[in-house]
Design an enzyme around this catalytic site. Structure first.
Site, mmCIF file in Angstrom:
data_model
loop_
_atom_site.group_PDB
_atom_site.id
_atom_site.type_symbol
_atom_site.label_atom_id
_atom_site.label_comp_id
_atom_site.label_asym_id
_atom_site.label_seq_id
_atom_site.Cartn_x
_atom_site.Cartn_y
_atom_site.Cartn_z
ATOM 1 N N ILE A 13 0.849 -1.212 0.000
ATOM 2 C CA ILE A 13 0.000 0.000 0.000
ATOM 3 C C ILE A 13 0.878 1.254 0.000
ATOM 4 N N ASP A 32 12.069 2.274 5.517
ATOM 5 C CA ASP A 32 11.639 0.872 5.426
ATOM 6 C C ASP A 32 12.819 -0.024 5.794
ATOM 7 N N ASN A 36 9.698 -6.798 4.389
ATOM 8 C CA ASN A 36 8.709 -7.417 3.489
ATOM 9 C C ASN A 36 8.671 -6.693 2.134
ATOM 10 N N SER A 137 -7.100 -1.355 10.554
ATOM 11 C CA SER A 137 -7.695 -2.448 9.774
ATOM 12 C C SER A 137 -9.115 -2.719 10.244
ATOM 13 N N TYR A 161 -2.949 -9.676 15.815
ATOM 14 C CA TYR A 161 -2.755 -8.581 14.865
ATOM 15 C C TYR A 161 -3.797 -7.480 15.117
ATOM 16 N N LYS A 165 -3.436 -3.389 16.345
ATOM 17 C CA LYS A 165 -3.997 -2.228 15.621
ATOM 18 C C LYS A 165 -4.903 -1.424 16.553
ATOM 19 N N PHE A 191 -10.496 -2.116 4.542
ATOM 20 C CA PHE A 191 -11.180 -3.397 4.405
ATOM 21 C C PHE A 191 -10.267 -4.333 3.590
ATOM 22 N N ASN A 192 -10.545 -4.610 2.348
ATOM 23 C CA ASN A 192 -9.712 -5.602 1.636
ATOM 24 C C ASN A 192 -9.037 -4.994 0.411
ATOM 25 N N GLY A 308 -11.876 -18.419 12.553
ATOM 26 C CA GLY A 308 -11.779 -16.970 12.753
ATOM 27 C C GLY A 308 -12.446 -16.156 11.655
ATOM 28 N N ASP A 309 -12.846 -16.801 10.545
ATOM 29 C CA ASP A 309 -13.523 -16.058 9.473
ATOM 30 C C ASP A 309 -14.933 -15.660 9.897
HETATM 31 P P1 NAD Z 1 3.496 -4.653 3.433
HETATM 32 O O1 NAD Z 1 4.075 -5.740 4.257
HETATM 33 O O2 NAD Z 1 3.508 -4.815 1.967
HETATM 34 O O3 NAD Z 1 4.194 -3.261 3.798
HETATM 35 C C1 NAD Z 1 4.706 -2.987 5.083
HETATM 36 C C2 NAD Z 1 6.100 -2.402 4.898
HETATM 37 O O4 NAD Z 1 6.628 -2.113 6.193
HETATM 38 C C3 NAD Z 1 7.067 -3.369 4.215
HETATM 39 O O5 NAD Z 1 7.743 -2.694 3.160
HETATM 40 C C4 NAD Z 1 8.035 -3.768 5.329
HETATM 41 O O6 NAD Z 1 9.333 -4.033 4.834
HETATM 42 C C5 NAD Z 1 7.981 -2.561 6.234
HETATM 43 N N1 NAD Z 1 8.306 -2.857 7.639
HETATM 44 C C6 NAD Z 1 7.834 -3.868 8.395
HETATM 45 N N2 NAD Z 1 8.351 -3.800 9.621
HETATM 46 C C7 NAD Z 1 9.161 -2.709 9.650
HETATM 47 C C8 NAD Z 1 9.961 -2.110 10.648
HETATM 48 N N3 NAD Z 1 10.055 -2.622 11.874
HETATM 49 N N4 NAD Z 1 10.653 -0.976 10.335
HETATM 50 C C9 NAD Z 1 10.587 -0.459 9.086
HETATM 51 N N5 NAD Z 1 9.837 -0.988 8.098
HETATM 52 C C10 NAD Z 1 9.139 -2.098 8.378
HETATM 53 O O7 NAD Z 1 2.008 -4.424 3.960
HETATM 54 P P2 NAD Z 1 0.824 -3.564 3.328
HETATM 55 O O8 NAD Z 1 -0.186 -4.512 2.807
HETATM 56 O O9 NAD Z 1 1.347 -2.519 2.456
HETATM 57 O O10 NAD Z 1 0.222 -2.937 4.648
HETATM 58 C C11 NAD Z 1 0.617 -1.662 5.113
HETATM 59 C C12 NAD Z 1 -0.059 -1.398 6.441
HETATM 60 O O11 NAD Z 1 -1.480 -1.507 6.265
HETATM 61 C C13 NAD Z 1 0.306 -2.395 7.529
HETATM 62 O O12 NAD Z 1 0.440 -1.692 8.742
HETATM 63 C C14 NAD Z 1 -0.879 -3.330 7.580
HETATM 64 O O13 NAD Z 1 -1.057 -3.880 8.855
HETATM 65 C C15 NAD Z 1 -2.018 -2.403 7.232
HETATM 66 N N6 NAD Z 1 -3.172 -3.099 6.634
HETATM 67 C C16 NAD Z 1 -2.988 -3.853 5.500
HETATM 68 C C17 NAD Z 1 -4.068 -4.521 4.946
HETATM 69 C C18 NAD Z 1 -3.888 -5.367 3.710
HETATM 70 O O14 NAD Z 1 -4.798 -6.153 3.393
HETATM 71 N N7 NAD Z 1 -2.807 -5.268 2.971
HETATM 72 C C19 NAD Z 1 -5.342 -4.442 5.542
HETATM 73 C C20 NAD Z 1 -5.483 -3.650 6.677
HETATM 74 C C21 NAD Z 1 -4.400 -2.975 7.219
HETATM 75 C C1 UD1 Z 2 -8.027 -11.191 6.557
HETATM 76 C C2 UD1 Z 2 -7.723 -11.099 8.026
HETATM 77 C C3 UD1 Z 2 -7.990 -9.675 8.499
HETATM 78 C C4 UD1 Z 2 -7.221 -8.647 7.660
HETATM 79 C C5 UD1 Z 2 -7.613 -8.849 6.194
HETATM 80 C C6 UD1 Z 2 -6.886 -7.910 5.257
HETATM 81 C C7 UD1 Z 2 -8.198 -13.323 8.927
HETATM 82 C C8 UD1 Z 2 -9.092 -14.127 9.810
HETATM 83 N N1 UD1 Z 2 -8.525 -12.048 8.773
HETATM 84 O O1 UD1 Z 2 -9.355 -10.930 6.387
HETATM 85 O O2 UD1 Z 2 -7.618 -9.556 9.839
HETATM 86 O O3 UD1 Z 2 -7.535 -7.348 8.061
HETATM 87 O O4 UD1 Z 2 -7.294 -10.200 5.819
HETATM 88 O O5 UD1 Z 2 -5.513 -8.169 5.293
HETATM 89 O O6 UD1 Z 2 -7.226 -13.818 8.408
HETATM 90 N N2 UD1 Z 2 -10.152 -17.260 1.383
HETATM 91 C C9 UD1 Z 2 -10.231 -18.472 0.743
HETATM 92 N N3 UD1 Z 2 -9.073 -19.101 0.402
HETATM 93 C C10 UD1 Z 2 -7.847 -18.571 0.664
HETATM 94 C C11 UD1 Z 2 -7.762 -17.318 1.323
HETATM 95 C C12 UD1 Z 2 -8.942 -16.704 1.685
HETATM 96 O O7 UD1 Z 2 -11.310 -18.976 0.479
HETATM 97 O O8 UD1 Z 2 -6.822 -19.205 0.334
HETATM 98 C C13 UD1 Z 2 -11.405 -16.561 1.721
HETATM 99 C C14 UD1 Z 2 -11.531 -16.279 3.197
HETATM 100 O O9 UD1 Z 2 -12.163 -17.323 3.852
HETATM 101 C C15 UD1 Z 2 -12.378 -15.008 3.162
HETATM 102 C C16 UD1 Z 2 -12.009 -14.320 1.850
HETATM 103 O O10 UD1 Z 2 -11.396 -15.328 1.060
HETATM 104 O O11 UD1 Z 2 -13.721 -15.365 3.093
HETATM 105 C C17 UD1 Z 2 -11.050 -13.177 2.036
HETATM 106 O O12 UD1 Z 2 -9.951 -13.637 2.788
HETATM 107 P P1 UD1 Z 2 -8.686 -12.714 3.118
HETATM 108 O O13 UD1 Z 2 -8.136 -12.181 1.856
HETATM 109 O O14 UD1 Z 2 -7.798 -13.488 4.005
HETATM 110 O O15 UD1 Z 2 -9.312 -11.461 3.888
HETATM 111 P P2 UD1 Z 2 -10.219 -11.385 5.211
HETATM 112 O O16 UD1 Z 2 -10.789 -12.714 5.532
HETATM 113 O O17 UD1 Z 2 -11.187 -10.287 5.023
#
Ligand code: NAD
Ligand code: UD1
Length: 347
Positions: A13, A32, A36, A137, A161, A165, A191-192, A308-309
C-alpha cells in the site's frame, strides 16, 4: 507541496501511496527495513512516475532502517531539516500484517506494531511534527453482528494482529486527549485492498504462502500454485461463500493523499475512517470476475471454513463519503485486471 515521511513506503500500500503523493508534487521520505519489500520497488515507483512525466529524483528519499530504532528515526528527521525539507507529516504503514503468524509469534507483532509506533510518535513529538495517518484495519471490529460496520461499532478484535492495531488506535486517542494541542491524527480502517498499479510496475509480493485470497488467486493463475482452496461453501450467504469489501489499492492510495490534506487543514483532529467500497463481493464472484476479465481459468476446490472467518464484512462508508467528498471509483474488474498484470510481470 509538503514533505511527507512514509514508513513502510516500499510495501504494497505504501508504494502506491508514494506514487499518489509524488504525482501531486510532494516530497517523500521513505523509511523501510525491507523486511517485506526490497529496493526494486523504488525502481518500480520511478518507472510509473516516468510514464506520467512526474519523475523528479530529488523528491524521493530512502532510508533503510527499523522504526523501532528511535535514534535512527531521529537522524532521519534531522537530515530532512538539514536538507531544508523538514517533515510536515507522516503516513505510518510499517508493520506486520499476517493474522495467522500473529497468533504464533505474538511478541514480534506487539514489538513491531506497537513499540515501533511508540518509537515513531516519540520522535515526531520531539520534532514538533504532529500530523499522522495510521494504517488500521477492519479486523479491529472482530465479529459481524453489526454489518455494515460503522466507525462507532464495538472494537473487539479476536486475533493478536487486530489487538495491536486497536492498541495503536488507543495510544493515538490518548495523545489527542492529552491536551497537548495540535495533533492531527487519522486512523484509516482498511477493508480488503487488492489489485495493483495498472502499469504492472508495482504490486503486492507476499513472502511465502499468501494468507489473503487475492495474491493466492494470482499465484494459481500464474501456475505457481496448483489450486485455490475456498474456505467454506456453507456460509449463510447467497452462494455459500464469504463476502468481503474489496477496494483497489490505487483508490486506497488516493484516499491517503486526500485524508492527509484534510488533516493538514485542521487545527487538531482525531479521525477514524472506514476505507472500503461499501459493496461486498463473494469469494466466488471474485474468482469468476478474475476468470472473465483475464480470460484464464482458476483451479479451485471447496474446503473447510477457516477458523476466525466471519461470513460477511463490509464498510459503512457514509462518513468517508461525506467528510472527504470522495468515493473509490475502480471496479472489481479493474482490481482483477490490474492485479493480474502485475503478477504476469513478476512470474
Ligand atoms: P506490506 O508488508 O507490503 O508493507 C509494510 C512495509 O513495512 C514493508 O515494506 C516492510 O518491509 C515494512 N516494515 C515492516 N516492519 C518494519 C519495521 N520494523 N521498520 C521499518 N519498516 C518495516 O504491507 P501492506 O499490505 O502494504 O500494509 C501496510 C499497512 O497496512 C500495515 O500496517 C498493515 O497492517 C495495514 N493493513 C494492511 C491490509 C492489507 O490487506 N494489505 C489491511 C489492513 C491494514
Ligand atoms: C483477513 C484477516 C484480516 C485482515 C484482512 C486484510 C483473517 C481471519 N482475517 O481478512 O484480519 O484485516 O485479511 O488483510 O485472516 N479465502 C479463501 N481461500 C484462501 C484465502 C482466503 O477462500 O486461500 C477466503 C476467506 O475465507 C475469506 C475471503 O477469502 O472469506 C477473504 O480472505 P482474506 O483475503 O484473508 O481477507 P479477510 O478474511 O477479510
Amino acid at each position: 507541496m509538503k514533505n511527507i515521511l512514509v514508513t513502510g513506503g516500499t510495501g504494497f500500500i505504501g508504494s502506491h501511496t508514494c506514487i499518489s503523493l509524488l504525482e501531486s508534487g510532494n516530497n517523500i521520505t521513505i523509511v523501510d527495513s525491507f523486511m517485506n519489500s526490497n529496493k526494486s520497488v523504488i525502481e518500480g515507483i520511478k518507472k510509473v512516475l516516468k510514464l506520467s512525466n512526474n519523475l523528479d529524483e530529488n523528491k524521493i528519499h530512502l532510508y533503510l532502517g527499523d522504526i523501532r530504532n528511535t535514534s535512527f528515526l531521529q537522524d532521519v528527521f534531522l537530515d530532512s531539516k538539514n536538507n531544508k525539507k523538514p517533515i510536515d507529516g507522516v503516513i505510518h504503514f510499517a508493520g506486520l500484517k499476517a493474522v495467522g503468524e500473529s497468533m504464533v509469534n505474538p511478541i514480534i507483532y506487539w514489538d513491531v506494531n506497537v513499540n515501533g509506533s511508540i518509537s515513531l510518535l516519540k520522535v515526531m513529538e520531539a520534532n514538533n511534527c504532529k500530523t499522522i495517518l495510521f494504517s488500521s484495519s477492519a479486523t479491529v471490529y472482530g465479529d459481524s453482528k453489526n454489518i455494515p460496520f460503522k466507525e462507532s461499532a464495538l472494537i473487539n478484535p479476536f486475533n493478536t494482529y487486530g489487538h495491536t492495531k486497536a492498541t495503536v488506535e488507543n495510544i493515538l486517542k490518548n495523545i489527542y486527549d492529552s491536551n497537548s494541542s495540535g495533533w492531527k491524527i487519522g486512523c484509516l480502517r482498511y477493508f480488503n485492498p487488492i489489485g495493483a498499479h495498472p502499469s504492472g510496475f508495482i504490486g503486492e509480493s507476499p513472502n511465502g504462502k499468501p494468507e489473503n485470497i487475492f495474491p493466492y488467486i494470482c499465484q494459481v493463475a500464474s501456475g505457481f500454485r496448483d489450486k485455490l482452496y475456498v474456505f467454506g461453501n456453507d456460509w449463510p450467504t447467497a452462494d455459500g461463500t464469504c463476502y468481503r469489501d474489496y477496494i483497489h489499492v490505487v483508490d486506497l492510495a488516493e484516499v491517503h493523499k486526500i485524508t492527509l490534506n484534510y488533516l493538514f487543514n485542521k487545527e487538531n483532529e482525531n479521525l477514524i475512517l472506514n476505507v472500503g467500497k461499501g459493496k461486498p463481493s463473494s469469494v466466488l464472484e471474485l474468482i469468476k470476475t478474475f476468470e472473465r476479465v483475464n480470460n484464464i481459468n482458476i483451479n479451485y476446490e471447496f474446503s473447510d471454513r477457516r477458523v476466525g472467518d466471519i461470513p460477511i464484512s463490509y464498510a459503512d462508508t457514509a462518513k468517508m463519503f461525506s467528510l472527504l467528498k470522495w468515493k473509490p471509483s475502480r471496479s472489481l474488474e479493474d482490481m482483477c485486471r490490474d492485479g493480474w498484470a502485475w503478477q504476469k510481470n513478476i512470474s
